[in-house]
Design an enzyme around this catalytic site. Structure first.
Site, short mmCIF file in Angstrom:
data_model
loop_
_atom_site.label_atom_id
_atom_site.label_comp_id
_atom_site.label_asym_id
_atom_site.label_seq_id
_atom_site.Cartn_x
_atom_site.Cartn_y
_atom_site.Cartn_z
N LYS A 1 8.51 0.81 -13.89
CA LYS A 1 7.32 0.58 -14.73
C LYS A 1 6.25 1.62 -14.41
O LYS A 1 5.69 1.63 -13.32
CB LYS A 1 6.73 -0.81 -14.47
CG LYS A 1 5.64 -1.10 -15.52
CD LYS A 1 4.67 -2.17 -15.11
CE LYS A 1 3.43 -1.66 -14.45
NZ LYS A 1 2.51 -0.88 -15.30
N GLY B 1 0.71 2.49 -5.19
CA GLY B 1 -0.51 2.07 -5.88
C GLY B 1 -1.55 1.62 -4.87
O GLY B 1 -1.55 2.08 -3.73
N SER B 2 -2.41 0.73 -5.31
CA SER B 2 -3.53 0.33 -4.46
C SER B 2 -3.08 -0.61 -3.35
O SER B 2 -2.08 -1.34 -3.49
CB SER B 2 -4.60 -0.35 -5.31
OG SER B 2 -4.04 -1.50 -5.91
N THR B 3 -3.84 -0.62 -2.28
CA THR B 3 -3.54 -1.50 -1.15
C THR B 3 -3.63 -2.97 -1.58
O THR B 3 -2.83 -3.80 -1.17
CB THR B 3 -4.50 -1.19 0.02
OG1 THR B 3 -4.20 0.15 0.46
CG2 THR B 3 -4.33 -2.14 1.18
N GLU B 4 -4.58 -3.25 -2.48
CA GLU B 4 -4.76 -4.62 -2.96
C GLU B 4 -3.49 -5.14 -3.66
O GLU B 4 -2.98 -6.22 -3.33
CB GLU B 4 -5.94 -4.61 -3.93
CG GLU B 4 -6.38 -5.96 -4.40
CD GLU B 4 -7.37 -5.81 -5.57
OE1 GLU B 4 -7.87 -4.69 -5.79
OE2 GLU B 4 -7.59 -6.81 -6.26
N GLY C 1 -0.53 -3.79 -3.44
CA GLY C 1 0.54 -3.72 -2.43
C GLY C 1 0.61 -4.99 -1.60
O GLY C 1 1.70 -5.52 -1.32
N GLU D 1 3.71 2.43 -0.77
CA GLU D 1 2.90 3.63 -0.52
C GLU D 1 1.53 3.33 -1.11
O GLU D 1 1.38 3.24 -2.32
CB GLU D 1 3.49 4.86 -1.25
CG GLU D 1 4.89 5.23 -0.81
CD GLU D 1 4.93 6.00 0.50
OE1 GLU D 1 3.87 6.24 1.11
OE2 GLU D 1 6.04 6.37 0.91
N CYS E 1 -3.78 9.99 -3.29
CA CYS E 1 -3.82 9.01 -2.20
C CYS E 1 -4.07 9.68 -0.86
O CYS E 1 -4.70 9.09 0.01
CB CYS E 1 -2.52 8.22 -2.17
SG CYS E 1 -1.08 9.29 -2.25
N GLU F 1 -11.83 3.86 -0.35
CA GLU F 1 -11.17 4.91 -1.12
C GLU F 1 -11.89 5.05 -2.46
O GLU F 1 -12.02 4.08 -3.21
CB GLU F 1 -9.71 4.54 -1.35
CG GLU F 1 -8.95 5.62 -2.06
CD GLU F 1 -7.48 5.29 -2.24
OE1 GLU F 1 -7.17 4.16 -2.66
OE2 GLU F 1 -6.64 6.15 -1.94
P1 TAP Z 1 -2.69 -0.14 -8.89
O1 TAP Z 1 -3.74 -0.81 -9.67
O2 TAP Z 1 -2.24 -0.76 -7.65
O3 TAP Z 1 -1.48 0.08 -9.89
C1 TAP Z 1 -0.27 0.64 -9.52
C2 TAP Z 1 0.82 0.10 -10.41
O4 TAP Z 1 1.01 -1.28 -10.16
C3 TAP Z 1 0.52 0.23 -11.89
O5 TAP Z 1 1.72 0.49 -12.57
C4 TAP Z 1 -0.02 -1.15 -12.20
O6 TAP Z 1 0.03 -1.49 -13.56
C5 TAP Z 1 0.89 -2.02 -11.37
N1 TAP Z 1 0.36 -3.34 -11.07
C6 TAP Z 1 -0.89 -3.82 -11.21
N2 TAP Z 1 -0.96 -5.10 -10.79
C7 TAP Z 1 0.29 -5.44 -10.39
C8 TAP Z 1 0.87 -6.63 -9.84
N3 TAP Z 1 0.14 -7.72 -9.61
N4 TAP Z 1 2.18 -6.62 -9.52
C9 TAP Z 1 2.94 -5.52 -9.71
N5 TAP Z 1 2.44 -4.38 -10.23
C10 TAP Z 1 1.14 -4.33 -10.56
O7 TAP Z 1 -3.11 1.33 -8.50
P2 TAP Z 1 -3.61 2.47 -9.47
O8 TAP Z 1 -5.01 2.17 -9.85
O9 TAP Z 1 -2.63 2.66 -10.55
O10 TAP Z 1 -3.52 3.74 -8.51
C11 TAP Z 1 -4.49 4.04 -7.59
C12 TAP Z 1 -4.09 3.62 -6.18
O11 TAP Z 1 -2.77 4.05 -5.87
C13 TAP Z 1 -4.96 4.23 -5.14
O12 TAP Z 1 -5.37 3.25 -4.22
C14 TAP Z 1 -4.08 5.25 -4.45
O13 TAP Z 1 -4.40 5.57 -3.15
C15 TAP Z 1 -2.75 4.65 -4.57
N6 TAP Z 1 -1.71 5.68 -4.52
C16 TAP Z 1 -0.98 5.79 -3.39
C17 TAP Z 1 -0.03 6.77 -3.29
C18 TAP Z 1 0.76 6.88 -2.04
S1 TAP Z 1 2.04 7.84 -2.07
N7 TAP Z 1 0.46 6.24 -0.97
C19 TAP Z 1 0.22 7.62 -4.35
C20 TAP Z 1 -0.53 7.48 -5.50
C21 TAP Z 1 -1.49 6.49 -5.57
P3 TAP Z 1 -1.24 -1.11 -14.49
O14 TAP Z 1 -1.21 0.35 -14.66
O15 TAP Z 1 -1.06 -1.83 -15.76
O16 TAP Z 1 -2.45 -1.58 -13.76
#
Ligand code: TAP
Length: 476
Positions: free
Chosen positions: A182, A234-237, A239, A256, A290, A387
């Site tokens: 996804k 994605g986000s720690t929250e 995760g 991650e 990230c 962050e």
């Molecule tokens: P999230 O809001 O966590 O979203 C990541 C993914 O998870 C999206 O596809 C999101 O869908 C989906 N998602 C949301 N709620 C979910 C749930 N309850 N259960 C399962 N999946 C769910 O993060 P973001 O805003 O896309 O990305 C930013 C964060 O990612 C930052 O904190 C960043 O540090 C972290 N990040 C970490 C890394 C590594 S390698 N450590 C790399 C890139 C990013 P939607 O798009 O519809 O919300």
């Protein structure tokens, strides 16, 4: 819709985006079971690029069943046969890289120079690298006959849509797993183009399934009882929520998550080189990284000289049209992310840090944030702890290496760090003390598919990339 980009004729390239896309399940594109769809918008113009299907729980079930069925044959293929598909995918990505780079810049907002010169080459390299492992798994150090896990449910963020897809799909397929992936809600298009590449490569049906949707789709995928492995970036929250979902099940999981990396500059560092590293560390990809070097720790004795040089360099950064090859900083990915960055930067000011940004004209439509620097930041400030995931740098100072280590480690995260010094012994000493998964010295944001990547503490667990990245998809 046809997009024509590039000011110079020699860099002209075109990408055709269909007005709507279905879900990619069992080798076919199909609408969502309940007919729901949503628009994906270009963050630099706020124009809708296309409409994509919103996968329901029923669609998740259909995709997982397709992946389960495909697993039987895919996992039984000799590694050398699986490798052929991966090599083919890698080559098609190279052939279509200009199209994919433009697509990524349109849907994500990142500068074309970055999608063309960083994202796409790394995506292809990742597939080539894991293609090379597919027939050598017995020699990966996990003993004879390591077995694939089964169906991998993979959820990725919007900051490097295609690269995160490559990090997830390439090792999963090389090791004989099948996947349901996804992409993020705001950047679904490159994953759908990748689905088309799978068809072009003749990949057997059901080996890769792509489900566009929002967090509810991700939650349904992660919680599906027939998913054997969950891989999330994605986000720690989110995760943490996923860790709670899979707790007590037999699912394997890698996470991650976020970061708040320290980029540490000592007084013997070559200042000009360090300035380039700081700029790259925080402004690459609008700071939506990230492992971004979002906390600059500078030794007190060189603070004035460094900040002066940094500000000079920041004045030359161009913010604007992602499809212009001269752009350094593109658009913020979404209105929501822009609001988050704005709120945190405002909190920095309210808490007493000094805000500075070069004079730069921002485009009228779209989501933009000027490269921003905060000085006088203390460890208690929110901009030093949280962050921001945007082009905002918090500057702190230190006097001794021990103090630098203490400040760098004073964060719930531990993904990456940077060290700028001429002294080799200091690099090694610092690297042994820093609680971060990746440490760069006299460089920043360097990636290689052969090198494992992942975090300490709340930055998650498990490694992606390199030989270590295989382990996440194998019963060893
Ligand atoms: P999230 O809001 O966590 O979203 C990541 C993914 O998870 C999206 O596809 C999101 O869908 C989906 N998602 C949301 N709620 C979910 C749930 N309850 N259960 C399962 N999946 C769910 O993060 P973001 O805003 O896309 O990305 C930013 C964060 O990612 C930052 O904190 C960043 O540090 C972290 N990040 C970490 C890394 C590594 S390698 N450590 C790399 C890139 C990013 P939607 O798009 O519809 O919300």
């Amino acid at each position: 819709m046809t997009f024509d980009y590039a000011p110079a004729p020699e860099s002209r390239a075109v990408v055709d985006i269909a007005p709507s896309y279905g879900l990619f399940i069992d080798g076919e594109f199909a609408p969502a079971s309940d007919g729901k769809a949503f628009k994906t918008v270009s963050p630099s113009s706020e124009e809708a690029l296309s409409e994509v299907a919103q996968a329901s729980a029923e669609d998740v079930d259909r995709a997982v069943r397709a992946a389960r069925k495909a697993f039987e044959k895919w996992s039984a293929l000799p590694g050398a046969e699986r490798a052929k598909y991966l090599f083919r995918i890698a080559r098609i990505i190279q052939e279509r890289s200009r199209e994919l780079a433009v697509l990524e810049s349109l849907d994500n907002g990142k500068p074309i120079r970055e999608s063309r010169d960083a994202d796409l080459p790394l995506v292809a390299a990742h597939f080539f690298y894991y293609a090379g492992w597919a027939d050598k798994l017995d020699h990966a150090g996990y003993g004879p006959n390591p077995r694939p896990l089964g169906v991998a449910g993979q959820v990725i963020p919007w900051n490097f849509p295609l690269l995160m897809l490559a990090w997830k799909i390439a090792p999963a397929l090389a090791t004989g797993n099948t996947v349901v992936l996804k992409p993020a809600e705001t950047t679904p298009l490159s994953a759908l183009f990748f689905a088309d590449i799978c068809r072009q490569a003749g990949l057997p049906k059901g080996v890769v399934n792509i489900l566009t949707g929002d967090g509810s789709t991700g939650a349904a995928l992660v919680g599906h009882p027939d998913v054997d492995k969950v891989a999330f970036t994605g986000s720690t929250e989110v995760g943490k929520a996923i860790a709670r979902t899979v707790a007590g099940t037999d699912k394997r999981v890698t996470l991650e998550l976020g970061g708040k990396a320290a980029n540490i500059v000592f007084d013997d560092a070559p200042i000009d080189q360090a300035v380039e590293g700081i700029v790259n560390g925080i402004f690459f990809n609008q700071g939506h990284v990230c492992c971004a070097g979002s906390r600059l720790l500078v030794q007190e004795s060189v603070q004035d000289e460094l900040l002066e040089a940094l500000k000079r360099r920041m004045r030359t950064l161009r913010v604007g049209d992602p499809l212009d090859k001269n752009t350094d900083i593109g658009a913020i990915n979404s209105a929501e992310q822009l609001a988050r960055i704005t709120a945190l930067a405002d909190a920095g000011e309210a808490e007493g840090a000094e805000r500075w940004a070069p004079d730069c004209e921002l485009p009228g439509s779209g989501y933009w944030f000027a490269p921003t620097l905060f000085t006088g930041v203390t460890q208690a400030h929110r901009i030093a702890r949280e962050e921001i995931f945007g082009p905002v740098l918090s500057v702190l100072t230190f006097r001794t290496p021990a103090e630098a280590v203490e400040k760098a480690n004073n964060t719930p995260y531990g993904l990456s760090a940077g060290i700028w010094t001429e002294k080799g012994s200091r690099m090694l000493w610092m690297a042994s003390k820093l609680r971060a998964g990746v440490i760069w010295s006299n460089t920043f944001n360097k990636f290689d598919p052969a090198s494992p990547f992942g975090g300490y503490k709340e930055s998650g667990f498990g490694r992606e990339g390199g030989r270590h990245g295989l382990e996440a998809y194998l019963n060893v």
